[in-house]
Motif scaffolding. Structure first.
Motif, PDB file in Angstrom:
ATOM      1  N   ARG A 131      11.596   6.962   0.972  1.00  0.00           N
ATOM      2  CA  ARG A 131      11.467   7.252  -0.454  1.00  0.00           C
ATOM      3  C   ARG A 131      10.688   8.532  -0.688  1.00  0.00           C
ATOM      4  O   ARG A 131      11.019   9.309  -1.591  1.00  0.00           O
ATOM      5  CB  ARG A 131      10.773   6.085  -1.172  1.00  0.00           C
ATOM      6  CG  ARG A 131      11.591   4.817  -1.247  1.00  0.00           C
ATOM      7  CD  ARG A 131      10.746   3.692  -1.844  1.00  0.00           C
ATOM      8  NE  ARG A 131      10.441   3.937  -3.245  1.00  0.00           N
ATOM      9  CZ  ARG A 131       9.474   3.317  -3.910  1.00  0.00           C
ATOM     10  NH1 ARG A 131       8.687   2.447  -3.282  1.00  0.00           N
ATOM     11  NH2 ARG A 131       9.268   3.561  -5.186  1.00  0.00           N
ATOM     12  N   PHE A 132       9.632   8.747   0.105  1.00  0.00           N
ATOM     13  CA  PHE A 132       8.850   9.972  -0.038  1.00  0.00           C
ATOM     14  C   PHE A 132       9.731  11.186   0.241  1.00  0.00           C
ATOM     15  O   PHE A 132       9.704  12.168  -0.499  1.00  0.00           O
ATOM     16  CB  PHE A 132       7.665   9.962   0.925  1.00  0.00           C
ATOM     17  CG  PHE A 132       6.579   8.982   0.580  1.00  0.00           C
ATOM     18  CD1 PHE A 132       5.465   9.389  -0.137  1.00  0.00           C
ATOM     19  CD2 PHE A 132       6.658   7.662   0.985  1.00  0.00           C
ATOM     20  CE1 PHE A 132       4.443   8.498  -0.445  1.00  0.00           C
ATOM     21  CE2 PHE A 132       5.648   6.760   0.679  1.00  0.00           C
ATOM     22  CZ  PHE A 132       4.538   7.174  -0.036  1.00  0.00           C
ATOM     23  N   ASP A 133      10.492  11.114   1.321  1.00  0.00           N
ATOM     24  CA  ASP A 133      11.384  12.219   1.686  1.00  0.00           C
ATOM     25  C   ASP A 133      12.426  12.473   0.610  1.00  0.00           C
ATOM     26  O   ASP A 133      12.688  13.618   0.239  1.00  0.00           O
ATOM     27  CB  ASP A 133      12.080  11.918   3.019  1.00  0.00           C
ATOM     28  CG  ASP A 133      11.401  12.590   4.196  1.00  0.00           C
ATOM     29  OD1 ASP A 133      10.174  12.776   4.131  1.00  0.00           O
ATOM     30  OD2 ASP A 133      12.091  12.929   5.161  1.00  0.00           O
TER      31      ASP A 133
ATOM     32  N   TYR B 165       1.936   9.636  -5.247  1.00  0.00           N
ATOM     33  CA  TYR B 165       2.629  10.837  -4.760  1.00  0.00           C
ATOM     34  C   TYR B 165       3.537  11.415  -5.833  1.00  0.00           C
ATOM     35  O   TYR B 165       3.534  12.624  -6.088  1.00  0.00           O
ATOM     36  CB  TYR B 165       3.429  10.460  -3.521  1.00  0.00           C
ATOM     37  CG  TYR B 165       4.152  11.591  -2.836  1.00  0.00           C
ATOM     38  CD1 TYR B 165       3.482  12.467  -1.987  1.00  0.00           C
ATOM     39  CD2 TYR B 165       5.525  11.772  -3.001  1.00  0.00           C
ATOM     40  CE1 TYR B 165       4.149  13.483  -1.336  1.00  0.00           C
ATOM     41  CE2 TYR B 165       6.201  12.787  -2.350  1.00  0.00           C
ATOM     42  CZ  TYR B 165       5.508  13.648  -1.521  1.00  0.00           C
ATOM     43  OH  TYR B 165       6.175  14.665  -0.881  1.00  0.00           O
ATOM     44  N   THR B 166       4.309  10.562  -6.484  1.00  0.00           N
ATOM     45  CA  THR B 166       5.244  11.051  -7.502  1.00  0.00           C
ATOM     46  C   THR B 166       4.526  11.553  -8.748  1.00  0.00           C
ATOM     47  O   THR B 166       5.067  12.385  -9.482  1.00  0.00           O
ATOM     48  CB  THR B 166       6.261   9.963  -7.886  1.00  0.00           C
ATOM     49  OG1 THR B 166       5.573   8.791  -8.349  1.00  0.00           O
ATOM     50  CG2 THR B 166       7.134   9.595  -6.701  1.00  0.00           C
TER      51      THR B 166
ATOM     52  N   PHE C 272       0.831  -1.205   0.000  1.00  0.00           N
ATOM     53  CA  PHE C 272       0.000   0.000   0.000  1.00  0.00           C
ATOM     54  C   PHE C 272       0.868   1.258   0.000  1.00  0.00           C
ATOM     55  O   PHE C 272       0.571   2.233  -0.698  1.00  0.00           O
ATOM     56  CB  PHE C 272      -0.932  -0.019   1.206  1.00  0.00           C
ATOM     57  CG  PHE C 272      -1.883   1.141   1.257  1.00  0.00           C
ATOM     58  CD1 PHE C 272      -2.871   1.285   0.299  1.00  0.00           C
ATOM     59  CD2 PHE C 272      -1.795   2.086   2.264  1.00  0.00           C
ATOM     60  CE1 PHE C 272      -3.761   2.362   0.335  1.00  0.00           C
ATOM     61  CE2 PHE C 272      -2.676   3.158   2.316  1.00  0.00           C
ATOM     62  CZ  PHE C 272      -3.657   3.298   1.347  1.00  0.00           C
ATOM     63  N   LEU C 273       1.952   1.235   0.765  1.00  0.00           N
ATOM     64  CA  LEU C 273       2.875   2.373   0.752  1.00  0.00           C
ATOM     65  C   LEU C 273       3.507   2.550  -0.624  1.00  0.00           C
ATOM     66  O   LEU C 273       3.699   3.685  -1.086  1.00  0.00           O
ATOM     67  CB  LEU C 273       3.957   2.198   1.817  1.00  0.00           C
ATOM     68  CG  LEU C 273       3.514   2.396   3.265  1.00  0.00           C
ATOM     69  CD1 LEU C 273       4.665   2.079   4.221  1.00  0.00           C
ATOM     70  CD2 LEU C 273       2.999   3.809   3.511  1.00  0.00           C
TER      71      LEU C 273
ATOM     72  N   PHE D 199       9.385  -0.650   6.520  1.00  0.00           N
ATOM     73  CA  PHE D 199       8.546   0.543   6.601  1.00  0.00           C
ATOM     74  C   PHE D 199       9.414   1.798   6.484  1.00  0.00           C
ATOM     75  O   PHE D 199       9.060   2.750   5.786  1.00  0.00           O
ATOM     76  CB  PHE D 199       7.766   0.578   7.919  1.00  0.00           C
ATOM     77  CG  PHE D 199       6.513  -0.255   7.911  1.00  0.00           C
ATOM     78  CD1 PHE D 199       5.405   0.141   7.178  1.00  0.00           C
ATOM     79  CD2 PHE D 199       6.438  -1.429   8.625  1.00  0.00           C
ATOM     80  CE1 PHE D 199       4.240  -0.612   7.169  1.00  0.00           C
ATOM     81  CE2 PHE D 199       5.287  -2.201   8.622  1.00  0.00           C
ATOM     82  CZ  PHE D 199       4.183  -1.796   7.890  1.00  0.00           C
ATOM     83  N   ARG D 200      10.529   1.804   7.191  1.00  0.00           N
ATOM     84  CA  ARG D 200      11.404   2.976   7.185  1.00  0.00           C
ATOM     85  C   ARG D 200      11.915   3.272   5.772  1.00  0.00           C
ATOM     86  O   ARG D 200      11.918   4.426   5.325  1.00  0.00           O
ATOM     87  CB  ARG D 200      12.578   2.747   8.144  1.00  0.00           C
ATOM     88  CG  ARG D 200      13.515   3.954   8.268  1.00  0.00           C
ATOM     89  CD  ARG D 200      14.427   3.806   9.466  1.00  0.00           C
ATOM     90  NE  ARG D 200      15.271   2.619   9.413  1.00  0.00           N
ATOM     91  CZ  ARG D 200      15.106   1.540  10.185  1.00  0.00           C
ATOM     92  NH1 ARG D 200      14.117   1.496  11.062  1.00  0.00           N
ATOM     93  NH2 ARG D 200      15.916   0.509  10.082  1.00  0.00           N
ATOM     94  N   GLU D 201      12.329   2.238   5.057  1.00  0.00           N
ATOM     95  CA  GLU D 201      12.859   2.440   3.711  1.00  0.00           C
ATOM     96  C   GLU D 201      11.801   3.020   2.780  1.00  0.00           C
ATOM     97  O   GLU D 201      12.093   3.898   1.965  1.00  0.00           O
ATOM     98  CB  GLU D 201      13.370   1.123   3.147  1.00  0.00           C
ATOM     99  CG  GLU D 201      14.666   0.643   3.782  1.00  0.00           C
ATOM    100  CD  GLU D 201      15.091  -0.721   3.287  1.00  0.00           C
ATOM    101  OE1 GLU D 201      14.284  -1.382   2.575  1.00  0.00           O
ATOM    102  OE2 GLU D 201      16.222  -1.137   3.588  1.00  0.00           O
TER     103      GLU D 201
END
Length: 200
Positions: free
Chosen positions: A124-126, A66-67, A58-59, A118-120
């Protein structure tokens, strides 16, 4: 395992969205998602073994959206491109469930310190926003629209941090009043070359 059929995957992602909005992250179950999908839990498990695996997918799905959405418009002055890019990052499309989804994703983000996957994905968004901001600021410096002593890298870090803080403030306090104006003021006072301000 993840399904390769786009229509089925899209249906599952939409069901996950609705279930997250309805139940939040902590209380979310595979059954909740299956109910929103109107299929059995066994059918959902055929495509995704675990809740964690589905939420990671989902992320990835959210990242693609987002992109597509957070982009700097072409053929505009660097200041306007930068403001438009940051505005897109600050203001996702509003729906009846926008607040619920933001809250659920805030809960998902809380897993990042304990779960590398999850962190990785969240990183990616950041990185995406950071790179786009850095590129626009760099273009502005090169063309003389921004001051020549502006550092694109540190400026991108600051602005992305402000965007992230605004998201957190919106969820925890209910609003992000003044953030957009603060960003605009920073850009106009710290980045824009006074000699070219009238051309922006």
């Amino acid at each position: 395992m993840a399904d390769s059929v786009p229509s089925t995957t899209d249906d599952i992602m939409c069901a996950t969205y609705r279930a997250l909005c309805r139940h939040g992250y902590a209380e979310l179950t595979m059954q909740d998602i299956a109910d929103e999908w109107s299929k059995s839990k066994a059918a959902l498990h055929y495509h995704y073994d675990t809740k964690r695996g589905l939420l990671l997918a989902f992320l990835d799905h959210l990242y693609e959206n987002y992109t597509d959405r957070v982009v700097a418009p072409e053929n505009e002055a660097p200041r306007d491109r930068l403001l438009a890019l940051l505005d897109a990052a600050l203001n996702p499309p509003r729906t009846d469930s926008t607040r619920e989804l933001r809250t659920a994703l805030f809960e998902v983000k809380a897993q990042a310190p304990y779960d590398e996957a999850f962190r990785e994905r969240l990183q990616r968004f950041d990185r995406y926003l950071h790179d786009r901001v850095r590129n626009v600021v760099g273009d502005g410096v090169e063309t003389g629209a921004f001051r020549d002593d502006v550092d694109p890298e540190s400026t991108a870090t600051l602005l992305v941090t402000l965007v992230n803080g605004a998201h957190s403030r919106r969820i925890t306090l209910g609003d992000d009043a003044g953030v957009r104006e603060a960003i605009r003021t920073h850009i106009d006072e710290r980045l824009v070359d006074a000699g070219t301000e009238g051309e922006q």
